[in-house]
Design a protein around this motif. Structure first.
Motif, mmCIF file in Angstrom:
data_model
loop_
_atom_site.group_PDB
_atom_site.id
_atom_site.type_symbol
_atom_site.label_atom_id
_atom_site.label_comp_id
_atom_site.label_asym_id
_atom_site.label_seq_id
_atom_site.Cartn_x
_atom_site.Cartn_y
_atom_site.Cartn_z
ATOM 1 N N UNK A 143 82.417 19.706 -56.717
ATOM 2 C CA UNK A 143 81.777 18.604 -57.423
ATOM 3 C C UNK A 143 80.341 18.972 -57.766
ATOM 4 N N UNK A 144 79.839 18.528 -58.903
ATOM 5 C CA UNK A 144 78.402 18.693 -59.162
ATOM 6 C C UNK A 144 77.593 17.956 -58.097
ATOM 7 N N UNK A 145 76.374 18.410 -57.857
ATOM 8 C CA UNK A 145 75.501 17.774 -56.873
ATOM 9 C C UNK A 145 74.589 16.779 -57.580
ATOM 10 N N UNK A 146 74.812 15.496 -57.289
ATOM 11 C CA UNK A 146 74.042 14.420 -57.913
ATOM 12 C C UNK A 146 73.606 13.457 -56.815
ATOM 13 N N UNK A 147 72.327 13.088 -56.823
ATOM 14 C CA UNK A 147 71.783 12.163 -55.840
ATOM 15 C C UNK A 147 71.288 10.884 -56.522
ATOM 16 N N UNK A 148 71.588 9.737 -55.907
ATOM 17 C CA UNK A 148 70.872 8.501 -56.198
ATOM 18 C C UNK A 148 69.675 8.452 -55.254
ATOM 19 N N UNK A 149 68.480 8.186 -55.793
ATOM 20 C CA UNK A 149 67.270 8.198 -54.981
ATOM 21 C C UNK A 149 66.651 6.803 -54.965
ATOM 22 N N UNK A 150 66.336 6.318 -53.770
ATOM 23 C CA UNK A 150 65.776 4.987 -53.573
ATOM 24 C C UNK A 150 64.472 5.092 -52.786
ATOM 25 N N UNK A 151 63.574 4.133 -53.013
ATOM 26 C CA UNK A 151 62.450 3.942 -52.118
ATOM 27 C C UNK A 151 62.956 3.185 -50.888
ATOM 28 N N UNK A 152 62.184 3.209 -49.808
ATOM 29 C CA UNK A 152 62.631 2.573 -48.574
ATOM 30 C C UNK A 152 62.614 1.044 -48.650
ATOM 31 N N UNK A 153 62.068 0.468 -49.730
ATOM 32 C CA UNK A 153 62.154 -0.982 -49.918
ATOM 33 C C UNK A 153 63.351 -1.381 -50.764
ATOM 34 N N UNK A 154 64.223 -0.397 -51.117
ATOM 35 C CA UNK A 154 65.413 -0.665 -51.902
ATOM 36 C C UNK A 154 65.270 -0.408 -53.384
ATOM 37 N N UNK A 155 64.062 -0.120 -53.849
ATOM 38 C CA UNK A 155 63.863 0.175 -55.270
ATOM 39 C C UNK A 155 64.658 1.417 -55.659
ATOM 40 N N UNK A 156 65.438 1.292 -56.746
ATOM 41 C CA UNK A 156 66.248 2.417 -57.219
ATOM 42 C C UNK A 156 65.422 3.236 -58.204
ATOM 43 N N UNK A 157 65.156 4.491 -57.834
ATOM 44 C CA UNK A 157 64.387 5.370 -58.705
ATOM 45 C C UNK A 157 65.261 5.976 -59.793
ATOM 46 N N UNK A 158 66.449 6.442 -59.444
ATOM 47 C CA UNK A 158 67.354 7.006 -60.431
ATOM 48 C C UNK A 158 68.136 8.178 -59.885
ATOM 49 N N UNK A 159 68.815 8.886 -60.781
ATOM 50 C CA UNK A 159 69.663 10.021 -60.428
ATOM 51 C C UNK A 159 68.893 11.329 -60.530
#
Length: 407
Positions: free
Chosen positions: A351-367
């Protein structure tokens, strides 16, 4: 210190906050989220878009390693990388084995210790490497059942016992107060009995054992039956000393902060398993069962649909990196190379390596899409350290900068 499970009662969603700005010129959508509270748990559910409004690029800003030349740059099997806080890094090469330091230009400066069992010596593989705030370097050496501690100039200072033979990924953590945590088995495995859960041994910055911490629980977690692509509980430790835990068949990840739990959720679709990919993985399970002579664990069947994610990593800056499952890709291999000489089926699906990245307050930064063949060792929203393969098959160490999309 202990982890308490959090019971969550689901309430009808109410949109309490919608964050983000208008759609960016780069084609990404603004982040839209619902915020609610249930039983004291703050729930942040991403509906669409992201704060980055697009996928950032991982740009190489430093790469070193050679096919032939000085042995300090001929890498074999990199087990650990730890940033030194000045743009350089400590690198453990398990094939030598050797713990070495490279400065911000990628230049070799010194080697710490050597192979063996004496003071300051180590064996392969290392299962953890970190730099404390006072500059001390801590190396987890499970073969010698200890932590080795070095001064920045390479002097071996001391070693601390580590009473566990557990070999696992992400086996050591250091929090912002320089406390050290290592994954251990919380009991002895007995024939015919469930495997004891993995917990954490908690040490002071001076190596004194403080307590043993049980793995965090999660509502409705699976029973632990092994399986390929089966749902599993996944957890990591935040730099602030609290657990981050989720179950892979639900896009729900809890940050068990001392002041209250934050639950990250995200609207997402699960990925179907390609039938050929499924058949290959079933063949691999059959091989494992045959090899164990029926005495091994009973595996669950390979499902038709993948879990949402396969791992959770907490970044050095406190960001949450969730590696999501992606559609399978079949690697090219010779038609007659379906099995090895020992009968084990070749694994051709990846599988390709893809991350969802969040701040610790739940804010979604993106892929974040990781280039093919690149393996991340550290995580942060500005720079990461990784390895990749060079044009002639050599192993390269690389420092990458995360460049956010322009809006």
């Amino acid at each position: 210190m202990s982890y308490a499970s959090v019971r969550i009662c689901y309430l009808p969603w109410a949109i309490l906050a919608v964050t983000g700005c208008s759609q960016s010129q780069g084609g990404g959508d603004a982040w839209r989220a619902e915020r609610t509270t249930a039983d004291g748990v703050q729930i942040v559910r991403t509906l669409s878009g992201s704060t980055w409004q697009g996928s950032p690029q991982l740009v190489e800003e430093l790469t070193f390693g050679v096919v032939d030349g000085a042995q300090e740059y001929m890498f074999g099997q990199i087990n650990q990388i730890a940033p030194d806080g000045r743009g350089g890094a400590y690198v453990f090469d398990g094939q030598v084995p050797a713990l070495r330091h490279y400065d911000s230009t990628g230049s070799y400066t010194r080697t710490f210790g050597r192979a063996g069992g004496g003071p300051g010596e180590y064996q392969s593989p290392a299962m953890g490497l970190a730099v404390l705030s006072d500059g001390r370097i801590v190396l987890l050496d499970p073969q010698n059942a200890r932590f080795n501690v070095y001064a920045p100039d390479g002097t071996a200072l001391e070693h601390w016992p580590r009473p566990s033979g557990l070999f696992t990924n992400r086996a050591m953590y250091v929090d912002t107060g320089d406390h050290i945590y290592t994954r251990i088995m919380t009991g002895l495995a007995q024939p015919g009995e469930p495997i004891p859960p993995v917990g954490l041994l908690h040490l002071s910055p001076q190596g004194e054992t403080l307590d043993t911490i049980l793995a965090p629980s999660f509502p409705g977690e699976p029973d632990g039956r092994p399986g390929i692509l089966a749902p599993v509980k996944i957890w990591d430790l935040h730099r602030d000393g609290y657990p981050v835990v989720g179950v892979s068949d639900r896009y729900a990840i809890e940050l068990r902060k001392p002041e209250g739990t934050v639950r990250i959720e995200k609207v997402a679709e699960r990925i179907p398993v390609n039938p050929e990919e499924q058949a290959e993985r079933e063949a691999y399970i059959a091989y494992l069962m045959k090899r164990s002579g029926g005495r091994g664990p009973s595996f669950s069947p390979v499902p038709n649909i993948k879990p949402y994610f396969q791992s959770i990593y907490v970044g050095d800056d406190g960001t949450i990196w969730v590696r999501t499952h992606q559609p399978g890709i079949r690697r090219n291999r010779p038609v007659d190379d379906a099995t090895r000489s020992d009968g084990m089926p070749q694994i051709s699906w990846t599988e390709p390596t893809v991350f969802d990245v969040f701040e610790s307050d739940g804010t979604y930064l993106g892929e974040v899409h990781v280039p093919q063949g690149t393996i991340l060792f550290t995580y942060a929203r500005d720079r990461v350290w990784a390895t990749r393969e060079g044009e002639q098959g050599e192993t390269l160490v690389t420092r990458l900068r995360l460049v956010e999309p322009e809006h």
